[in-house]
Design an enzyme around this catalytic site. Structure first.
Site, PDB file in Angstrom:
ATOM      1  N   HIS A  53      89.665  63.048  37.119  1.00  0.00           N
ATOM      2  CA  HIS A  53      89.154  62.607  38.430  1.00  0.00           C
ATOM      3  C   HIS A  53      90.051  63.161  39.527  1.00  0.00           C
ATOM      4  CE1 HIS A  53      92.158  59.520  37.557  1.00  0.00           C
ATOM      5  NE2 HIS A  53      92.087  59.072  38.794  1.00  0.00           N
ATOM      6  N   HIS A  55      92.005  62.044  42.015  1.00  0.00           N
ATOM      7  CA  HIS A  55      93.226  61.495  42.630  1.00  0.00           C
ATOM      8  C   HIS A  55      94.411  62.455  42.493  1.00  0.00           C
ATOM      9  CE1 HIS A  55      91.571  57.125  42.425  1.00  0.00           C
ATOM     10  NE2 HIS A  55      91.199  57.750  43.515  1.00  0.00           N
ATOM     11  N   ASP A  57      97.532  62.160  41.977  1.00  0.00           N
ATOM     12  CA  ASP A  57      98.502  62.052  40.875  1.00  0.00           C
ATOM     13  C   ASP A  57      97.934  62.601  39.562  1.00  0.00           C
ATOM     14  OD1 ASP A  57      96.805  59.768  40.887  1.00  0.00           O
ATOM     15  OD2 ASP A  57      98.213  58.636  39.649  1.00  0.00           O
ATOM     16  N   HIS A  58      96.702  63.127  39.619  1.00  0.00           N
ATOM     17  CA  HIS A  58      96.085  63.783  38.452  1.00  0.00           C
ATOM     18  C   HIS A  58      95.802  65.259  38.715  1.00  0.00           C
ATOM     19  CE1 HIS A  58      95.183  59.900  36.334  1.00  0.00           C
ATOM     20  NE2 HIS A  58      95.493  59.499  37.557  1.00  0.00           N
ATOM     21  N   HIS A 111      86.206  53.795  38.588  1.00  0.00           N
ATOM     22  CA  HIS A 111      87.496  53.996  39.273  1.00  0.00           C
ATOM     23  C   HIS A 111      87.281  55.003  40.404  1.00  0.00           C
ATOM     24  CE1 HIS A 111      91.825  54.491  39.774  1.00  0.00           C
ATOM     25  NE2 HIS A 111      91.707  55.786  39.575  1.00  0.00           N
ATOM     26  N   ASP A 132      92.155  57.174  34.358  1.00  0.00           N
ATOM     27  CA  ASP A 132      92.452  55.842  34.909  1.00  0.00           C
ATOM     28  C   ASP A 132      91.306  54.863  34.687  1.00  0.00           C
ATOM     29  OD1 ASP A 132      94.829  56.874  35.777  1.00  0.00           O
ATOM     30  OD2 ASP A 132      94.337  56.823  37.910  1.00  0.00           O
ATOM     31  N   HIS A 170      98.477  56.149  32.530  1.00  0.00           N
ATOM     32  CA  HIS A 170      99.577  55.369  33.124  1.00  0.00           C
ATOM     33  C   HIS A 170     100.238  54.454  32.105  1.00  0.00           C
ATOM     34  CE1 HIS A 170      99.134  56.296  37.446  1.00  0.00           C
ATOM     35  NE2 HIS A 170      97.838  56.406  37.189  1.00  0.00           N
TER      36      HIS A 170
HETATM   37 ZN   LIG Z   1      93.136  57.389  39.766  1.00  0.00          ZN
END
Ligand SMILES: [Zn+2]
Length: 258
Positions: A53, A55, A57-58, A111, A132, A170
């Site tokens: 996805h 975001h 942090d990915h 998410h 996530d 995570h």
């Molecule tokens: Zn995420």
């Protein structure tokens, strides 16, 4: 021989590297440096990136990795991630020839609106890279989709074979267990799980992968039809809930404020 290595990034992210002796595929590189360090250390050639996805942090490390390695970048069709070269959706297959693996794409919105997972299931090995959406003993926040979508996405993952290894993005397990024990104190498996997880974390070891079976027994978000959980959320709301999506939605907002 396939290995799956967790690169720890930021505060609590895992960037998963699938590799054999020669080639590597990276899932959700939020940052490039520790990935490049590992590839160099093991003398591995990067052959593809898989994105679940949008975001940061990915995805934050994609550009830097592409500057070093000219590789395909697979990711969700219905999210706008400029660096993707291959847009994927449910039903698509991702063939990772150098690793002799073919992954199936699953749509798991909630998410984010276009979140996908990558699943491999053959012979005795099944594994899932679910970003996530499903966490050990928890699930991701519902940022873009609806509670109904997230509930259905989690149910879809729960229907995978029980022994499937679940590689989420995570390290939230301990906090998730504490919440789970609050909403389902009678679930004795949670106490044993907490002891195991505390021991792992005290040595800085990952608590991931988990399995679908383990999650069905301990994860409150996959147990919205269990009487103790229904009772807990009903008591909290002051009215009897029976629809699992409403139970899920209430649990999720309780967790948001836990
Ligand atoms: Zn995420």
């Amino acid at each position: 021989m396939l290995q799956i290595y967790p690169v720890y990034a930021f505060n609590d992210n895992y960037i998963w590297i699938l590799h054999n002796e020669k080639y590597a595929v990276v899932v959700d590189p939020g940052i490039a440096k520790p990935v490049i360090d590992y590839l160099n250390l093991k003398n591995l050639q990067l052959t593809a990136l898989l994105i679940t996805h949008h975001h940061n942090d990915h995805t934050g490390g994609i550009i830097e990795l592409l500057e070093k390695f000219n590789v395909p970048v697979y990711g969700p069709q219905s999210e706008s991630i400029a660096t993707l070269t291959h847009l994927v959706k449910e039903g698509d297959e991702v063939s990772l020839k150098e690793l002799c693996l073919t992954l199936n794409v699953l749509d798991i919105p909630g998410h984010t609106v276009g979140h996908v997972a990558y699943y491999y299931g053959k012979h005795e090995t099944s594994m899932l890279f679910c970003g996530d959406t499903l966490f050990a003993c928890g699930c991701g926040r519902v940022f873009e989709g609806t509670a109904q979508q997230m509930y259905q996405s989690l149910q879809k993952l729960a229907d995978l074979p029980a022994e499937t290894l679940v590689y989420c993005a995570h390290e939230y397990t301990l906090k998730n267990i504490q919440f789970a024990r609050t909403v389902e104190p009678g679930n004795l498996k949670l106490e044993a799980l907490e002891n195991t997880v505390r021991a792992l974390r005290s040595q800085n070891l990952p608590t991931i992968p988990t399995t679908i079976l383990k999650e069905k027994m301990t994860n409150p978000f996959l147990r919205c039809d269990h009487p103790e959980i229904i009772q807990y959320v009903s008591k909290h709301l002051g009215k009897k809930l029976s629809n699992p999506v409403s139970v899920f939605s209430t649990l999720r907002s309780l967790k948001d404020n836990f």
